[in-house]
Design a protein around this motif. Structure first.
Motif: not given
Length: 135
Positions: A99, A22, A96
């Motif tokens: 992000h 990621v 997530g």
């Protein structure tokens, strides 16, 4: 080997692998976005990008390390999968959220820059014109 230790090893390998993947993806694709946010200043975009990646690693790997401990002893293979699914699911949610938080902040900075750009006249003033007589 104890099944709990096996679950820990798998958890660490998968979590660290996901964090690295990621971070690299965000770094590679986020550089273009940062360049736009910072009005084409490539050196500043690269520096901010590296700082964001380091912060991303620190926060996520710190969370992975803190979340390693499990209170229960894992007795069978089913327990390994259940423990891993819960732990990896939480790690993915944290990745997530991190992000989305980064994108939100950078988008706010970008919007502010666009608004400041729109407030400037497209052409600087050329001079001053006196009002017409009799108008």
């Amino acid at each position: 080997m104890d099944r709990t230790v096996i679950a820990y090893v798998i958890y660490l390998l998968v979590s660290i692998g996901l964090t690295i993947w990621v971070a690299r993806t965000l770094s590679h694709n986020g550089r273009i976005f940062l360049s736009d946010v910072l009005h084409g200043n490539e050196q500043l975009a690269d520096a901010v990008n590296r700082l964001l990646v380091v912060g991303f690693y620190l926060v996520n790997l710190g969370f992975v390390a803190l979340y390693l401990h499990t209170g229960d002893t894992i007795d069978d293979t089913r327990g390994i999968f259940e423990a891993l699914s819960a732990k990896l699911g939480v790690v993915l949610l944290v990745l997530g959220v991190m992000h989305l938080g980064n994108v939100y902040v950078l988008n706010r900075i970008r919007r502010r820059g666009v608004m400041e750009k729109e407030q400037l006249p497209p052409v600087p003033p050329q001079g001053w014109t006196a009002p017409a007589a009799g108008a």
